[in-house]
Design an enzyme around this catalytic site. Structure first.
Site, PDB file in Angstrom:
ATOM      1  N   LYS A   1      -6.243  -7.598  21.638  1.00  0.00           N
ATOM      2  CA  LYS A   1      -6.199  -6.270  21.010  1.00  0.00           C
ATOM      3  C   LYS A   1      -5.538  -6.425  19.652  1.00  0.00           C
ATOM      4  CE  LYS A   1      -6.553  -1.640  21.251  1.00  0.00           C
ATOM      5  NZ  LYS A   1      -7.324  -0.684  22.050  1.00  0.00           N
TER       6      LYS A   1
ATOM      7  N   SER B   1     -10.751  -6.034  21.111  1.00  0.00           N
ATOM      8  CA  SER B   1     -10.885  -4.669  20.604  1.00  0.00           C
ATOM      9  C   SER B   1      -9.777  -4.423  19.587  1.00  0.00           C
ATOM     10  CB  SER B   1     -10.838  -3.659  21.751  1.00  0.00           C
ATOM     11  OG  SER B   1      -9.634  -3.771  22.456  1.00  0.00           O
TER      12      SER B   1
END
Lengths: 349, 349, 349, 349
Positions: free
Chosen positions: A157, A208
């Site tokens: 992330k 992400s």
């Protein structure tokens, strides 16, 4: 010896952590055992999706009350990977990855690491690739995994980096982890390949990015000595968003039947289902025109998550699937990956 | 003797009828043989979706030039059932149903009928149920089907009726056809049951509504003497949007393999794939919360089409699926129906 | 001698040209006198807005029936500048610019020109700037305007050029017209300045682009001998989307009161109101953060049109304002332009 | 003696309360003096807008740390009225209403009250009207206002009540306050008039509802003895979303010039600008068709806020306007209200 456990919990809204509160209050989960959180909130998944930040704030306040540590301290040692967007049949949920006491010689291990904070805009470049590669290696070490071949999945992330940079940041996170895992070479893992050379990819990386993230975070799952057995993980590349056979293959490799879906009696053994995908840039899926790209009213990633999520959910048997768009360098071009973690036969949730 | 043929054609945008123009120009299709058109355009599927009207206008101008009949005359004898919304992997396409010359004793037949024009707002009530039931019976007669049990699928298109009435109009269209087919009783097929008593349904009716429609139109497909063989049709109820087994069952019943998807070599035999579904009003799918209903930014039916369409497309092998939301009274509550038409083995597109 | 007349007409939906049909049928407008059409349809204004194409198709079919010319022939001589997106109080409408018989020595003139068709993707570059500049000069000649200083407004419509190119195409259209009018120098009007050097601008150019456009089209309005008087035009730069004083100034310069709005009795004299604007890239309006940019659910230009349109409409007295986003090089950075055309005192609609 | 002060603060995102933290840390604001918070966050303003809850949680945590009171205790005595949706030029911001020490015989007073918690779904009915009326009277008493004529504005926030009930809840909140203020009669303020009889309204009530609200909250502003002077308030009905004259009138009545906008030198005196409006149900604004209602992609209230907000912001001089849709019973049908609070001449922010 640690045993990796995964508690898959529902949320009634992005500020609802009552299910976790229940586990902590009942003593079913020791607050200090929490190693990572991966979840899906119901926002739009884009730059102005604040459901991820809301959930993270709620979670950290709860864990802070339970552990006595400040929210900021917890945020610096527990990766919280939230993805917004539960389009279609997808269901908001979160998974608490914990290292609880257990017995056994080898099993599924978890390791985590944080990169140093990045300056705003310092994403989508060589520097981020290097930061994430280093963090991935640190997460492997944390898990006790020496051989990159033993890594099943790296979840990354990263900071959103600002307008126009979000997908570049995702790509750099993926490339960095792919580099650390040996799935792409150091020579090719360069900033100018990001979002361009889609043949550079790893099929065991999920990445992400979000506006609420200030530095790159990595969670590694793989097999290591010193961890108790009991969980199976399988990760498969998907050729495209319709690759039903790949989805079934992942469930089967994790020890579940899938004919065509997981039978109701086996569904309680599912601990986590994750998928990454991407609107095919050729604007074709299996030779037919799709309209995901260039829709002024409905973001391409929202289109994609709804479709890919439904295909995976149809096999899993329900909508608790962590689906995230922006799959450049994660699985083959136009496709993505699917990952399943399940308890061994005989162990129920 | 007539033979039902179905030409499945792509469109590059909602005004593009060039694929049909090619068929007409080459003589591959006689313009007078066109009996109905069913298609999927790329709008939002709601009240302000004008892609359906744009396509219909383009189509009628083309057919008018080919037949010499005025567009309005054609529109009054050829049902054009357009559904907007190609979310996710869905692909804009249209199917020309034609009655071309053929040989054989019995086969898949088509019949069409139009109800009288309805006054604005005169939808979603007993009158519309009666109008559609009568039109369905007329369409059966047109096809040469005497026994309602021989009807495989009734496709209904109704006027939107104005703000707040669209889903009621769809429901009344479905109820009217269900009544004509004998799947609901005359006593229960009443206006006050619409959108309320969802246990009243037919699993062989597909209904929709649009602002560009001025009167109820019905297309009936079923088996009748005097039509040539060559096409198989199968329609199955879906228990919910994730009912993968039902989708596979429909493809198999239409004579195709589905393990898990239709093999590439058999895909050219697919002539039409249609599905209806509905965001589950309980706000749960398989016991997990979904977020399709109450999303201010993304219409519930857009959510649903993306998810349901992907499940069906994953089995079919591509995104040419006519998926339409608003499935009240069409298949079981929270579910819907799926229909497949395929050419018999040995016959390719 | 020609007299420029402007008929401002409502549409009930993007395929509705019945108001124009009424004018043609009654003889109030000779079909051969139509020189240009500028209108606002109710789509989303983006790449997948097909309301513009639907309206244009409907319009051309109507004019074709009235003139006997083929739709394609008409499209090659009558610029149809449609802008999608009637957010907020904006009202779908279109303006028929016609050259009808009249008397007088000098008045507001119209001229039009078309650039050669552009290859797909051949937009947003030096070539398009040159094409539009040449077309602008041709349109001036068509109007009988020799001195660029006599041009009041140049309206440009260009091909969208494909994904990611739409705003570049608008910018190149604006730059080309600005070059022809002498508002930017040939040295500075280069492709690499597009969307970058926003201090290069003209305050009398309005540009837009659409997927349905195949070549650059230019409409020039200005004062020329040989045209009848009767219409006043005023164009003003707007410093930002809140520049209420500039809007009032434009109405006043066109001969109307604006205190704060145009009095009801004078509103019938309004013939056209046009505005261009842009979400401020600094993400600030008057020092306060706006959220138009980076909204995953609501396109930045939709945000902008709703806001700018309301400010202009509040002065005009109703929502028939042609507002178009993408105002780079049209008015000052972060701002745009506003144009008003009104009939002289004593002449009513 | 108390002096009402209003601190108008920016937020960088819905979890950002750093501006308030700065005031508290510097001692510029005593945490115990906070009486109410009214703010505008950047969500979509609908049922799935969680930015309001995120901001409220962030605010309560900050005030809790500053006061030592639990967040829940604070939430039960400090109304937090958040409205989502900063479409167009609107800017996310919040206003801290505080009762700080002051001198003087009479001035603008604030009073607050909370109704008892409502059962889910117990909104939009006679019971809610009665609850809100009682709370409004309690808030008046809290402010020291005996005569309802002395109330300038009642701001109501109510629970959303669930799908389909949000606008009914807003209407009942408005009706309840209107009843308490004597602007509608007890005979007419009934549940069956909600959203139906729009001629029943108060022009000094602003109401909204949100999913994060559990009981009706009321803030009353008006003139009372025992409060220090220094702030002026003016509230005006708006005939429609384009009622520019009404907006100017409100600013002027609050002691500011508006010609056409507030001069830059006077803008620092603005303390709060609030507006309520509604997409006109006749689907016409000043006789021209608008497209706010029935847009599947863009919610009607988002359309409205963008437009109305821009008209008010254009006069105020920037986008810090609290604009909220759902204006039934607040101002005349199709219109709404606008309120301005400003510091007296000579007092700056």
């Amino acid at each position: 010896m640690p045993r990796l456990t995964i508690h898959r919990l529902p949320m009634a809204h992005p500020g609802d952590v009552s299910a976790l509160a229940g586990l902590l209050e009942s003593g079913a989960l020791a607050p200090g055992s929490v190693r990572a959180v991966i979840g899906k909130t119901e926002g739009n998944g884009g730059l102005n999706d604040f459901t991820r930040g809301f959930f993270t704030q709620s979670l950290l306040h709860l864990l802070s009350a339970a552990t006595g540590e400040a929210p900021g301290t917890l945020a610096a040692r527990i990766p919280c990977v939230l993805s917004g967007g539960t389009e279609g049949v997808l269901s908001p949920h979160y998974m608490i990855f914990a290292a609880e006491p257990g017995d056994g010689a080898e099993g599924l291990a978890i390791g985590t690491a944080f990169a140093p904070p990045a300056a705003p805009g310092d994403v989508g470049n060589d520097a981020q690739i290097a930061r994430v590669a280093a963090a991935t290696r640190a997460a492997m070490a944390d898990a006790g995994i020496e051989n990159p071949a033993r890594v099943a999945l790296a979840q990354v992330k990263s900071p959103a980096g600002g307008p126009g940079l979000l997908l570049r940041s995702v790509a750099a996170g993926a490339m960095g982890a792919a580099l650390a895992l040996g799935d792409v070479s150091a020579a090719s893992a360069r900033g100018d390949a990001l979002l361009e050379d889609l043949d550079l990819f790893s099929s065991r990386v999920s990445a992400s990015a979000g506006v609420e993230v200030l530095r790159d975070e990595v969670v590694v799952l793989g097999h290591a000595p010193g961890w108790a057995p009991g969980l199976s993980i399988a990760v498969r590349p998907m050729a495209d968003a319709l690759d039903l056979a790949a989805v079934q293959s992942a469930f089967r490799a994790a020890g579940l039947e899938a004919d065509p879906d997981v039978p109701p009696g086996q569904r309680p053994r599912i601990r986590a289902v994750l998928a990454k995908g991407e609107p095919d840039r050729t604007r074709l899926v299996r030779g037919q025109r799709h309209t995901m790209i260039g829709d002024t009213d409905l973001d391409a990633q929202r289109h994609l998550r709804a479709a890919l999520g439904a295909v995976v959910a149809a096999v899993a048997g329900d909508g608790r699937v962590f689906v995230s768009g922006g799959a450049a360098h994660q699985g083959p071009p136009g496709g993505g990956i699917v990952a399943v973690i399940a308890a061994s036969s005989g162990e129920d949730a």
